[in-house]
Design a protein around this motif. Structure first.
Motif, PDB file in Angstrom:
ATOM      1  N   GLY A 145       3.248 -16.376  -5.108  1.00 11.90           N
ATOM      2  CA  GLY A 145       2.632 -15.052  -5.133  1.00 11.90           C
ATOM      3  C   GLY A 145       2.484 -14.455  -3.750  1.00 11.90           C
ATOM      4  O   GLY A 145       2.779 -13.266  -3.538  1.00 11.90           O
ATOM      5  N   PHE A 146       2.037 -15.272  -2.792  1.00 14.78           N
ATOM      6  CA  PHE A 146       1.883 -14.791  -1.420  1.00 14.78           C
ATOM      7  C   PHE A 146       3.240 -14.435  -0.825  1.00 14.78           C
ATOM      8  O   PHE A 146       3.385 -13.414  -0.137  1.00 14.78           O
ATOM      9  CB  PHE A 146       1.197 -15.864  -0.573  1.00 14.78           C
ATOM     10  N   LEU A 147       4.243 -15.254  -1.085  1.00 27.18           N
ATOM     11  CA  LEU A 147       5.586 -14.995  -0.572  1.00 27.18           C
ATOM     12  C   LEU A 147       6.152 -13.704  -1.161  1.00 27.18           C
ATOM     13  O   LEU A 147       6.839 -12.934  -0.467  1.00 27.18           O
ATOM     14  CB  LEU A 147       6.498 -16.181  -0.902  1.00 27.18           C
ATOM     15  N   ALA A 148       5.855 -13.436  -2.418  1.00 28.18           N
ATOM     16  CA  ALA A 148       6.332 -12.201  -3.058  1.00 28.18           C
ATOM     17  C   ALA A 148       5.717 -10.974  -2.392  1.00 28.18           C
ATOM     18  O   ALA A 148       6.399  -9.959  -2.165  1.00 28.18           O
ATOM     19  CB  ALA A 148       6.001 -12.228  -4.545  1.00 28.18           C
ATOM     20  N   LEU A 149       4.427 -11.035  -2.045  1.00 25.90           N
ATOM     21  CA  LEU A 149       3.788  -9.925  -1.340  1.00 25.90           C
ATOM     22  C   LEU A 149       4.451  -9.686   0.018  1.00 25.90           C
ATOM     23  O   LEU A 149       4.667  -8.544   0.432  1.00 25.90           O
ATOM     24  CB  LEU A 149       2.302 -10.215  -1.136  1.00 25.90           C
ATOM     25  N   THR A 150       4.774 -10.786   0.708  1.00 26.19           N
ATOM     26  CA  THR A 150       5.447 -10.688   2.002  1.00 26.19           C
ATOM     27  C   THR A 150       6.803 -10.014   1.860  1.00 26.19           C
ATOM     28  O   THR A 150       7.157  -9.109   2.630  1.00 26.19           O
ATOM     29  CB  THR A 150       5.627 -12.096   2.609  1.00 26.19           C
ATOM     30  N   ALA A 151       7.577 -10.429   0.871  1.00 30.05           N
ATOM     31  CA  ALA A 151       8.923  -9.887   0.658  1.00 30.05           C
ATOM     32  C   ALA A 151       8.889  -8.408   0.307  1.00 30.05           C
ATOM     33  O   ALA A 151       9.775  -7.642   0.709  1.00 30.05           O
ATOM     34  CB  ALA A 151       9.638 -10.684  -0.436  1.00 30.05           C
ATOM     35  N   LEU A 152       7.868  -7.980  -0.436  1.00 28.68           N
ATOM     36  CA  LEU A 152       7.761  -6.574  -0.812  1.00 28.68           C
ATOM     37  C   LEU A 152       7.654  -5.667   0.413  1.00 28.68           C
ATOM     38  O   LEU A 152       8.168  -4.548   0.413  1.00 28.68           O
ATOM     39  CB  LEU A 152       6.551  -6.365  -1.720  1.00 28.68           C
ATOM     40  N   VAL A 153       6.974  -6.138   1.441  1.00 29.74           N
ATOM     41  CA  VAL A 153       6.853  -5.347   2.663  1.00 29.74           C
ATOM     42  C   VAL A 153       8.155  -5.381   3.454  1.00 29.74           C
ATOM     43  O   VAL A 153       8.651  -4.346   3.913  1.00 29.74           O
ATOM     44  CB  VAL A 153       5.691  -5.862   3.537  1.00 29.74           C
ATOM     45  N   VAL A 154       8.728  -6.574   3.628  1.00 29.85           N
ATOM     46  CA  VAL A 154       9.935  -6.727   4.457  1.00 29.85           C
ATOM     47  C   VAL A 154      11.114  -5.962   3.867  1.00 29.85           C
ATOM     48  O   VAL A 154      11.907  -5.362   4.602  1.00 29.85           O
ATOM     49  CB  VAL A 154      10.282  -8.218   4.633  1.00 29.85           C
ATOM     50  N   VAL A 155      11.240  -5.933   2.561  1.00 27.31           N
ATOM     51  CA  VAL A 155      12.376  -5.260   1.946  1.00 27.31           C
ATOM     52  C   VAL A 155      12.324  -3.753   2.192  1.00 27.31           C
ATOM     53  O   VAL A 155      13.351  -3.062   2.138  1.00 27.31           O
ATOM     54  CB  VAL A 155      12.431  -5.567   0.426  1.00 27.31           C
ATOM     55  N   GLY A 156      11.130  -3.225   2.513  1.00 25.15           N
ATOM     56  CA  GLY A 156      10.996  -1.802   2.803  1.00 25.15           C
ATOM     57  C   GLY A 156      11.547  -1.394   4.155  1.00 25.15           C
ATOM     58  O   GLY A 156      11.674  -0.205   4.436  1.00 25.15           O
ATOM     59  N   GLY A 157      11.872  -2.364   5.018  1.00 27.56           N
ATOM     60  CA  GLY A 157      12.461  -2.054   6.318  1.00 27.56           C
ATOM     61  C   GLY A 157      11.428  -1.945   7.420  1.00 27.56           C
ATOM     62  O   GLY A 157      10.240  -2.218   7.228  1.00 27.56           O
ATOM     63  N   ILE A 158      11.878  -1.530   8.599  1.00 27.78           N
ATOM     64  CA  ILE A 158      11.023  -1.470   9.767  1.00 27.78           C
ATOM     65  C   ILE A 158       9.996  -0.338   9.655  1.00 27.78           C
ATOM     66  O   ILE A 158       8.792  -0.546   9.766  1.00 27.78           O
ATOM     67  CB  ILE A 158      11.871  -1.309  11.047  1.00 27.78           C
ATOM     68  N   ARG A 159      10.467   0.874   9.439  1.00 31.68           N
ATOM     69  CA  ARG A 159       9.553   2.023   9.422  1.00 31.68           C
ATOM     70  C   ARG A 159       8.740   2.111   8.139  1.00 31.68           C
ATOM     71  O   ARG A 159       7.523   2.265   8.165  1.00 31.68           O
ATOM     72  CB  ARG A 159      10.342   3.315   9.621  1.00 31.68           C
ATOM     73  N   ASP A 160       9.422   2.042   6.993  1.00 34.28           N
ATOM     74  CA  ASP A 160       8.752   2.266   5.720  1.00 34.28           C
ATOM     75  C   ASP A 160       8.096   1.012   5.156  1.00 34.28           C
ATOM     76  O   ASP A 160       7.291   1.109   4.221  1.00 34.28           O
ATOM     77  CB  ASP A 160       9.748   2.817   4.695  1.00 34.28           C
ATOM     78  N   GLY A 161       8.427  -0.162   5.708  1.00 33.79           N
ATOM     79  CA  GLY A 161       7.818  -1.395   5.244  1.00 33.79           C
ATOM     80  C   GLY A 161       6.837  -1.955   6.244  1.00 33.79           C
ATOM     81  O   GLY A 161       5.626  -1.822   6.095  1.00 33.79           O
ATOM     82  N   ILE A 162       7.362  -2.562   7.321  1.00 37.91           N
ATOM     83  CA  ILE A 162       6.520  -3.279   8.278  1.00 37.91           C
ATOM     84  C   ILE A 162       5.586  -2.345   9.034  1.00 37.91           C
ATOM     85  O   ILE A 162       4.383  -2.584   9.129  1.00 37.91           O
ATOM     86  CB  ILE A 162       7.403  -4.080   9.255  1.00 37.91           C
ATOM     87  N   GLU A 163       6.140  -1.246   9.594  1.00 33.57           N
ATOM     88  CA  GLU A 163       5.303  -0.347  10.394  1.00 33.57           C
ATOM     89  C   GLU A 163       4.222   0.305   9.549  1.00 33.57           C
ATOM     90  O   GLU A 163       3.054   0.381   9.955  1.00 33.57           O
ATOM     91  CB  GLU A 163       6.169   0.718  11.070  1.00 33.57           C
TER      92      GLU A 163
END
Length: 446
Positions: A145-163
């Motif tokens: 579950g925690f890994l899935a939350l992490t992946a949801l952010v990373v898949v969004g990319g640099i600007r729209d996900g991580i930033e």
């Protein structure tokens, strides 16, 4: 394929601070401080952050911005196609996978504690509760579950996900920690915790110097995300107008400040409720010590349940901010070097860590080795390799990159910084690595 970049300087700084803060500050830092003399550990840790951490952080920034690549691609490109240096960079990518493989297990614990805080499910018997959920199939489920939350952010990319995510998470973490610390230090009996944490204990430090030094060095590298290539990867999305020295110093200060704040929450709470002898070090040590100790503390506090929700909510955010950066390293490697789409690369790496992390969640012995010995060795070796590369391969080009976007005062520090990166810092890290390897082999030099 057009490479992404940060939308704003603030976005980069908050993402880098988020990577550095994580569990290293709000989980591992209080635990390590308690087991290594409190204030004695704090003094040595702060010195290593200043003398080793900040120069090392700038070295990784130089590699990343100059190459515009992930760690493996960066060292390969900047060394004019040297496969040996490319392998050093690839070692950092592998380290990120190893790190995330245990980190996501701890993230699963935190996620479970956060959810259980709404009902106070662990208040009755904190030690027994942790013993029932730390390893096994339930731990695997929360790791996923925690890994899935992490992946949801990373898949969004640099600007729209991580930033975008870190611009929300980091201010929330800092504000909530300040509020918790302001309340915790006013608790009756909190003064003993503050004294243990902040009053310098020279006697303890003299008697245990090398133990404290090794623990502080490992914690400094862990909490600043050094040696794994995180800062190489994040800096690879920067433009030439960024002042690396200014950004790096600010990131180190904010990261260290969050760690100190976490201590101002944890130690006053523990000493005010259950006393010194049942603090993290006496809770059996190890990765579950802080969970057991704090769960016991919250169970005795007025309004302990909502306070627990806030505290573990903060740790969930901090854990996610770091796990995002760990997953981004191998994702960037697959995108840069093999041309994969971000979505495909994220899915592939998530599946890999799902398997390796599940092995850690099922085997406490493996988890202990990976989370402690293996990660400390890999981070130390990785940063030593990056520093040698900057000092002896890039050389004057590193000073040029260091100076780009900086004022004249900062540019004048470039030669001194390069000298330390070439000599003192690699020797310190290689010496630390040698001592740790000998200790692993059962040989003590002191």
């Amino acid at each position: 394929m057009t490479r992404e970049s940060w939308r704003t300087r603030l976005g980069f700084i908050l993402a880098a601070v988020g990577s550095a803060v994580g569990l290293g500050n709000v989980w591992r830092f209080p635990w390590m401080t308690a087991e290594n003399g409190g204030s004695a550990f704090l003094v040595v840790y702060l010195a290593i952050i200043l003398l080793v951490g900040v120069p090392g952080l700038l070295a990784e920034f130089v590699i990343g911005r100059r190459s515009q690549r992930n760690p493996a691609g960066a060292l390969y490109r900047l060394s004019s196609g040297s496969k040996s240096w490319g392998a050093v960079g690839l070692f950092g990518v592998v380290t990120a996978v190893v790190l995330l493989s245990f980190y996501s297990v701890v993230g699963g614990w935190i996620l479970r504690y956060f959810l259980a805080s709404f009902t106070g499910g662990y208040f009755g018997s904190p030690g027994q509760y942790f013993g029932a959920i730390d390893f096994g199939l339930p731990a695997v489920g929360f790791h996923v579950g925690f890994l899935a939350l992490t992946a949801l952010v990373v898949v969004g990319g640099i600007r729209d996900g991580i930033e975008r995510a870190t611009k929300v998470m980091m201010p929330a973490i800092i504000v909530l920690l300040i509020a918790l610390a302001g309340w915790a230090v006013t608790r009756p009996g909190a003064g003993a915790g503050l004294s243990f944490y902040l009053d310098f204990d020279g006697t303890y430090l003299r008697a245990n110097f090398f133990d404290v030094l090794g623990a502080a060095a490992g914690q400094a590298l862990f909490t600043l995300s050094l040696g794994v290539g995180t800062m190489i990867t994040y800096a690879s999305y920067l433009g030439d107008d960024h002042n690396l020295a200014s950004d790096g110093s600010l990131i180190a200060v904010l990261n260290t400040g969050v760690g100190v704040l976490a201590g101002l929450v944890v130690f006053p709470l523990l000493f005010a409720t259950v006393g010194e002898l049942t603090g993290p070090a006496a809770a059996g040590g190890g990765p579950g010590a802080l969970f057991v100790s704090l769960a016991g503390a919250f169970s005795q506090l007025p309004f302990g349940q909502p306070l627990a929700v806030v505290f573990f909510g903060v740790i969930v955010l901090a854990a996610l901010s770091s796990s995002i950066s760990m997953l981004e390293i191998p994702v960037a490697y697959l995108v840069d070097e093999f041309g994969l789409e971000r979505r495909t690369a994220t899915a592939a790496l998530t599946c890999l860590v799902l398997v390796t992390g599940s092995a850690n969640a099922l085997n406490p012995g493996l988890f202990g080795f990976v989370a402690g010995t293996l990660v400390d060795l890999m981070l130390t070796a990785g940063l030593a390799g990056f520093l040698v590369f900057v000092g002896w391969v890039l050389g004057k080009d590193a000073v040029t990159e260091f100076s780009s976007g900086a004022g004249s005062r900062v540019r004048s520090l470039g030669p001194a910084w390069l000298w330390s990166v070439r000599t003192i810092l690699p020797l310190f890290l290689l010496g630390t690595l040698a001592v740790n390897l000998l200790a692993l082999a059962g040989v003590s030099l002191f």
